[in-house]
Design an enzyme around this catalytic site. Structure first.
Site, PDB file in Angstrom:
ATOM      1  CD1 TRP A 100      -5.106   5.276 -11.764  1.00 21.90           C
ATOM      2  CD2 TRP A 100      -6.973   5.215 -10.545  1.00 21.90           C
ATOM      3  NE1 TRP A 100      -4.793   5.676 -10.492  1.00 21.90           N
ATOM      4  CE2 TRP A 100      -5.909   5.650  -9.719  1.00 21.90           C
ATOM      5  CE3 TRP A 100      -8.250   5.097  -9.981  1.00 21.90           C
ATOM      6  CZ2 TRP A 100      -6.080   5.974  -8.374  1.00 21.90           C
ATOM      7  CZ3 TRP A 100      -8.435   5.417  -8.633  1.00 21.90           C
ATOM      8  CH2 TRP A 100      -7.360   5.847  -7.851  1.00 21.90           C
ATOM      9  CG  ASP A 167      -8.860   8.701 -16.101  1.00 22.52           C
ATOM     10  OD1 ASP A 167      -8.422   9.842 -15.904  1.00 22.52           O
ATOM     11  OD2 ASP A 167      -8.886   7.809 -15.220  1.00 22.52           O
ATOM     12  CE  LYS A 191      -3.569  11.582  -9.668  1.00 19.72           C
ATOM     13  NZ  LYS A 191      -4.583  10.588  -9.993  1.00 19.72           N
TER      14      LYS A 191
HETATM   15  C1  LIG Z   1      -5.553   9.655  -9.724  1.00 25.37           C
HETATM   16  C2  LIG Z   1      -6.289   9.001 -10.824  1.00 25.37           C
HETATM   17  C3  LIG Z   1      -7.645   8.652 -10.710  1.00 25.37           C
HETATM   18  C4  LIG Z   1      -8.435   8.826  -9.442  1.00 25.37           C
HETATM   19  O1  LIG Z   1      -8.690  10.129  -9.193  1.00 25.37           O
HETATM   20  P1  LIG Z   1      -9.623  10.588  -7.981  1.00 25.37           P
HETATM   21  O2  LIG Z   1      -9.753  12.042  -8.260  1.00 25.37           O
HETATM   22  O3  LIG Z   1      -8.868  10.281  -6.717  1.00 25.37           O
HETATM   23  O4  LIG Z   1     -10.893   9.857  -8.059  1.00 25.37           O
HETATM   24  C5  LIG Z   1      -8.277   8.118 -11.813  1.00 25.37           C
HETATM   25  N1  LIG Z   1      -7.617   7.901 -12.956  1.00 25.37           N
HETATM   26  C6  LIG Z   1      -6.309   8.198 -13.103  1.00 25.37           C
HETATM   27  C7  LIG Z   1      -5.622   7.943 -14.404  1.00 25.37           C
HETATM   28  C8  LIG Z   1      -5.608   8.756 -12.038  1.00 25.37           C
HETATM   29  O5  LIG Z   1      -4.305   9.053 -12.175  1.00 25.37           O
END
Ligand SMILES: *Cc1c(COP(=O)(O)O)cnc(C)c1O
Length: 357
Positions: A100, A167, A191
């Protein structure tokens, strides 16, 4: 509904009362005589949900006044772009700690000058780089606080000489953070904050308006801030699920209370792995994630991988297969995953170890 022990990485497990409440609102929403799916987003009833949701974020994270919360249709992957669009003028630095983090960097490169300040790619992203310097001329420094795929996590909130962007898709609301250390915190909801279809960003407003490019309306954080995230039709269903997820978190005592439980859950699972001979945890001990626990079969036991997936399934344990890039196993211990769920997995690990060692 189900007695499954769900360890999915994302979308993650939700409390039963959240899914029940969402199902009920689809049938009939807030006495409107209409489904949540057809009600006007300009109605008073929806306006209240929206306002409450933004307030719950503020309350649960104890946000200072100078931060705004915005809800953006799309995922964290869209926020990769928004961050660069809104903040990148001369140069931005990224901490490359996994899939990511790398995708966020690639997206920023499409907008301007962005580079990896440090990387842990050399050892398969099993640790968090340390001892690097962050140049003071960066527009911002970007980190991925929890590396969902590899099971590493930044321990605590770093001091940073430039605006810090994080993020926090997989560890938002799982532990208390020092918000003041960040300029922007963002993530997908699916999540720890609801279901797929909406993402959140917590933005310190003074970092906006400093770039010279034209920012398209829906990619500009200021559009969302100026319209309470309702410039156009918002994704009402995932926002409703977010609302109920935040309400649930508040009802169980908020972030501090859930952090205590999360620490116990992670400790129980790592203890089971550390004392086994057949399994071994993958992440460097000092960088272990509290949310995403990655492990694999120890050398000599690799052939048992599929057996364990089946063994776990027989015990109603699902969602433990590792990400396709990382292999092995991954158990995600998001807020709605209970200590009973973790006890069931730890027990399965112990029994499987005993039979096969
Ligand atoms: C799941 C995740 C993403 C991607 O998320 P989307 O909503 O599917 O774009 C990005 N960064 C992290 C750390 C993630 O766990």
């Amino acid at each position: 509904m189900s007695r499954l022990h769900i360890f999915n990485a994302g979308p993650g497990v939700l409390p039963g009362e959240v899914t029940d409440s969402a199902a009920e609102a689809v049938r009939g929403f807030a006495g409107t005589g209409m489904s949540l799916l057809t009600v006007s987003h300009r109605s008073k009833e929806w306006g209240e949900v929206m306002e409450e949701t933004l307030c719950l974020w503020r309350e649960l994270m104890d946000l200072p006044e100078e931060y705004s919360v915005v809800l953006v249709g799309g995922g964290a992957s869209l926020q990769f772009l928004l961050v660069a669009m809104n903040l990148l003028e001369r140069r931005a630095g990224y901490l490359d700690t996994g899939v990511w983090a790398h995708k966020a960097l690639v997206e920023a490169r499409g907008i301007g000058n962005a580079y990896a300040v440090a990387s842990s790619e050399d050892r398969g992203y099993t640790y968090i780089p340390k001892g690097y310097d962050i140049p003071s001329d960066l527009d911002y420094f970007h980190v991925t606080s929890c590396n969902t795929v590899y099971g590493t996590q930044l321990q605590g909130d770093m001091a940073c000489p430039v605006p810090l962007v994080a993020d926090m898709s997989s560890d938002i609301l799982s532990r208390r953070i020092e918000v003041e250390r960040y300029a922007v915190i963002y993530g997908g909801a699916q999540k720890n904050a609801g279901t797929a279809g909406v993402s959140f960003a917590i933005v310190r407003r003074d970092v906006l308006g400093r770039v010279s490019r034209h920012i398209p309306t829906l990619l500009d954080y200021r559009t969302y801030i100026g319209h309470g995230s309702m410039f156009n039709t918002p994704p009402v269903f995932p926002i409703f699920v977010m609302n109920r997820t935040l309400r649930w978190l508040k009802s169980i005592g908020g972030v501090d209370a859930v952090e205590k439980v999360n620490r116990r859950k992670a400790a129980a699972l790592y203890a089971a792995l550390d004392s086994s001979r057949v399994f071994r945890p993958k992440a460097a001990v000092e960088d272990r994630s509290m949310m995403n626990v990655t492990f694999e079969m120890a050398p000599g036991y690799e052939r048992l991988e599929e057996d364990f997936i089946r063994y776990a399934r027989e015990r109603d344990i699902v969602g433990i297969k590792g990400h396709r890039f990382a292999g092995g196993f991954r158990a995600s211990l998001y807020n709605a995953c209970t200590e009973q769920d973790v006890a069931a997995l730890a027990e399965a690990i112990k029994l499987f170890d005993k039979v096969n060692r």
